[in-house]
Design a protein around this motif. Structure first.
Motif, PDB file in Angstrom:
ATOM      1  N   CYS A  33       4.997  -6.292  10.060  1.00 61.15           N
ATOM      2  CA  CYS A  33       4.931  -6.542   8.611  1.00 61.15           C
ATOM      3  C   CYS A  33       6.326  -6.387   8.008  1.00 61.15           C
ATOM      4  O   CYS A  33       6.561  -5.552   7.153  1.00 61.15           O
ATOM      5  CB  CYS A  33       3.910  -5.647   7.926  1.00 61.15           C
ATOM      6  SG  CYS A  33       4.280  -3.892   7.967  1.00 61.15           S
ATOM      7  N   HIS A  34       7.248  -7.204   8.489  1.00 58.04           N
ATOM      8  CA  HIS A  34       8.642  -7.107   8.060  1.00 58.04           C
ATOM      9  C   HIS A  34       8.861  -7.561   6.618  1.00 58.04           C
ATOM     10  O   HIS A  34       9.871  -7.242   6.017  1.00 58.04           O
ATOM     11  CB  HIS A  34       9.533  -7.922   8.994  1.00 58.04           C
ATOM     12  CG  HIS A  34       9.424  -7.473  10.416  1.00 58.04           C
ATOM     13  ND1 HIS A  34       9.892  -6.257  10.851  1.00 58.04           N
ATOM     14  CD2 HIS A  34       8.870  -8.071  11.493  1.00 58.04           C
ATOM     15  CE1 HIS A  34       9.649  -6.125  12.141  1.00 58.04           C
ATOM     16  NE2 HIS A  34       9.025  -7.208  12.560  1.00 58.04           N
ATOM     17  N   ASP A  35       7.901  -8.305   6.055  1.00 58.94           N
ATOM     18  CA  ASP A  35       8.102  -8.868   4.723  1.00 58.94           C
ATOM     19  C   ASP A  35       7.410  -8.077   3.610  1.00 58.94           C
ATOM     20  O   ASP A  35       7.444  -8.465   2.460  1.00 58.94           O
ATOM     21  CB  ASP A  35       7.610 -10.314   4.697  1.00 58.94           C
ATOM     22  CG  ASP A  35       6.151 -10.458   5.104  1.00 58.94           C
ATOM     23  OD1 ASP A  35       5.562  -9.477   5.609  1.00 58.94           O
ATOM     24  OD2 ASP A  35       5.600 -11.550   4.930  1.00 58.94           O
ATOM     25  N   LEU A  36       6.806  -6.955   3.917  1.00 59.89           N
ATOM     26  CA  LEU A  36       6.103  -6.169   2.905  1.00 59.89           C
ATOM     27  C   LEU A  36       7.105  -5.545   1.942  1.00 59.89           C
ATOM     28  O   LEU A  36       8.027  -4.858   2.346  1.00 59.89           O
ATOM     29  CB  LEU A  36       5.264  -5.071   3.572  1.00 59.89           C
ATOM     30  CG  LEU A  36       4.454  -4.187   2.633  1.00 59.89           C
ATOM     31  CD1 LEU A  36       3.414  -4.997   1.878  1.00 59.89           C
ATOM     32  CD2 LEU A  36       3.793  -3.069   3.420  1.00 59.89           C
ATOM     33  N   GLN A  37       6.945  -5.784   0.670  1.00 55.57           N
ATOM     34  CA  GLN A  37       7.813  -5.222  -0.371  1.00 55.57           C
ATOM     35  C   GLN A  37       6.963  -4.311  -1.255  1.00 55.57           C
ATOM     36  O   GLN A  37       6.106  -4.781  -1.992  1.00 55.57           O
ATOM     37  CB  GLN A  37       8.437  -6.339  -1.220  1.00 55.57           C
ATOM     38  CG  GLN A  37       9.312  -7.288  -0.442  1.00 55.57           C
ATOM     39  CD  GLN A  37      10.552  -6.596   0.097  1.00 55.57           C
ATOM     40  OE1 GLN A  37      11.184  -5.800  -0.583  1.00 55.57           O
ATOM     41  NE2 GLN A  37      10.889  -6.877   1.347  1.00 55.57           N
ATOM     42  N   LEU A  38       7.187  -3.014  -1.155  1.00 55.44           N
ATOM     43  CA  LEU A  38       6.422  -2.060  -1.951  1.00 55.44           C
ATOM     44  C   LEU A  38       7.116  -1.801  -3.281  1.00 55.44           C
ATOM     45  O   LEU A  38       8.325  -1.638  -3.331  1.00 55.44           O
ATOM     46  CB  LEU A  38       6.262  -0.745  -1.193  1.00 55.44           C
ATOM     47  CG  LEU A  38       5.566  -0.823   0.160  1.00 55.44           C
ATOM     48  CD1 LEU A  38       5.553   0.548   0.817  1.00 55.44           C
ATOM     49  CD2 LEU A  38       4.153  -1.357   0.018  1.00 55.44           C
ATOM     50  N   ALA A  43       8.082   7.575 -11.435  1.00 55.79           N
ATOM     51  CA  ALA A  43       7.559   8.782 -12.075  1.00 55.79           C
ATOM     52  C   ALA A  43       6.803   9.673 -11.092  1.00 55.79           C
ATOM     53  O   ALA A  43       6.929  10.892 -11.114  1.00 55.79           O
ATOM     54  CB  ALA A  43       6.650   8.411 -13.243  1.00 55.79           C
ATOM     55  N   ASP A  44       6.002   9.057 -10.211  1.00 55.00           N
ATOM     56  CA  ASP A  44       5.209   9.870  -9.282  1.00 55.00           C
ATOM     57  C   ASP A  44       5.431   9.490  -7.815  1.00 55.00           C
ATOM     58  O   ASP A  44       4.786  10.040  -6.928  1.00 55.00           O
ATOM     59  CB  ASP A  44       3.722   9.787  -9.624  1.00 55.00           C
ATOM     60  CG  ASP A  44       3.164   8.373  -9.520  1.00 55.00           C
ATOM     61  OD1 ASP A  44       3.865   7.459  -9.037  1.00 55.00           O
ATOM     62  OD2 ASP A  44       1.996   8.187  -9.909  1.00 55.00           O
ATOM     63  N   LEU A  45       6.358   8.549  -7.568  1.00 55.40           N
ATOM     64  CA  LEU A  45       6.712   8.109  -6.216  1.00 55.40           C
ATOM     65  C   LEU A  45       5.513   7.568  -5.437  1.00 55.40           C
ATOM     66  O   LEU A  45       5.431   7.687  -4.228  1.00 55.40           O
ATOM     67  CB  LEU A  45       7.408   9.224  -5.437  1.00 55.40           C
ATOM     68  CG  LEU A  45       8.704   9.733  -6.053  1.00 55.40           C
ATOM     69  CD1 LEU A  45       9.285  10.864  -5.226  1.00 55.40           C
ATOM     70  CD2 LEU A  45       9.720   8.619  -6.209  1.00 55.40           C
ATOM     71  N   ARG A  46       4.587   6.936  -6.154  1.00 57.72           N
ATOM     72  CA  ARG A  46       3.430   6.300  -5.519  1.00 57.72           C
ATOM     73  C   ARG A  46       3.593   4.782  -5.594  1.00 57.72           C
ATOM     74  O   ARG A  46       4.224   4.258  -6.504  1.00 57.72           O
ATOM     75  CB  ARG A  46       2.128   6.702  -6.202  1.00 57.72           C
ATOM     76  CG  ARG A  46       1.803   8.168  -6.031  1.00 57.72           C
ATOM     77  CD  ARG A  46       0.493   8.499  -6.753  1.00 57.72           C
ATOM     78  NE  ARG A  46       0.201   9.903  -6.677  1.00 57.72           N
ATOM     79  CZ  ARG A  46      -0.562  10.452  -5.749  1.00 57.72           C
ATOM     80  NH1 ARG A  46      -1.123   9.717  -4.828  1.00 57.72           N
ATOM     81  NH2 ARG A  46      -0.783  11.747  -5.751  1.00 57.72           N
ATOM     82  N   VAL A  47       3.002   4.107  -4.621  1.00 57.92           N
ATOM     83  CA  VAL A  47       3.039   2.648  -4.617  1.00 57.92           C
ATOM     84  C   VAL A  47       2.200   2.141  -5.776  1.00 57.92           C
ATOM     85  O   VAL A  47       1.057   2.565  -5.973  1.00 57.92           O
ATOM     86  CB  VAL A  47       2.514   2.083  -3.281  1.00 57.92           C
ATOM     87  CG1 VAL A  47       2.384   0.573  -3.343  1.00 57.92           C
ATOM     88  CG2 VAL A  47       3.427   2.502  -2.145  1.00 57.92           C
ATOM     89  N   ASP A  48       2.782   1.245  -6.555  1.00 61.36           N
ATOM     90  CA  ASP A  48       2.082   0.625  -7.675  1.00 61.36           C
ATOM     91  C   ASP A  48       1.228  -0.504  -7.116  1.00 61.36           C
ATOM     92  O   ASP A  48       1.710  -1.608  -6.863  1.00 61.36           O
ATOM     93  CB  ASP A  48       3.092   0.101  -8.693  1.00 61.36           C
ATOM     94  CG  ASP A  48       2.424  -0.499  -9.912  1.00 61.36           C
ATOM     95  OD1 ASP A  48       1.190  -0.720  -9.889  1.00 61.36           O
ATOM     96  OD2 ASP A  48       3.140  -0.772 -10.888  1.00 61.36           O
TER      97      ASP A  48
END
Length: 155
Positions: A33-38, A43-48
């Motif tokens: 999954c080289h193209d995954l952009q998180l 504010a909480d360092l969680r993935v939006d």
């Protein structure tokens, strides 16, 4: 990250798996999954998740192929093949200079591995660490950038 820097896949041993690979939640399938952009909320360092499509494997939710603590579902297949290649490399290599940069004692896997390799006769462990440089053949108590720049200047 070594792959992104241009190191060939066959020369890498990832002791805890890869952020660039995903697996299904039960650990039965691994995919790149080289193209995954998180998108991470600062504010909480969680993935939006409203801005990031969640990864899937075979239409099921996926997770990074990374070993977590007490993780019965991590799929070690990639690691196992890397380990075999590394053991073959060690059997053909008479001595090593092990350069360890920034490995601390909080998650000591890399540190312990360097110490293990340094016990093989002829091998030398060079530990670069600003706060925990001890227990090495050569200890350099500074950060990685400073140490590698100084080494590069000497070459």
């Amino acid at each position: 990250q070594f792959q992104k820097a241009g190191y060939p896949e066959e020369k890498i041993l990832e002791c805890h798996g890869s952020i660039n690979h995903k697996q299904d939640l039960r650990g039965t399938v691994i995919e790149a999954c080289h193209d995954l952009q998180l998108v991470v909320d600062p504010a909480d360092l969680r993935v939006d998740t409203s801005q990031t499509p969640l990864p899937t494997v075979n239409s099921s939710p996926a997770r990074p192929n990374i070993l977590m603590f007490n993780d019965p579902y991590w799929n070690p297949a990639r690691h196992d093949s890397q380990q075999i290649r590394f053991e073959n490399f060690l059997s053909r290599t008479p001595t090593l200079a092990i350069i360890e940069i920034g490995a601390g004692t909080a998650v000591p896997t890399v540190r312990m591995f360097g110490e293990y390799l340094s016990r093989i006769p002829g091998n030398t462990l060079i530990r670069i660490n600003p706060t925990e440089p001890e227990n090495a053949d050569i200890s350099i108590p500074t950060n990685g950038l400073t140490a590698t720049a100084a080494i590069d200047a000497l070459l």
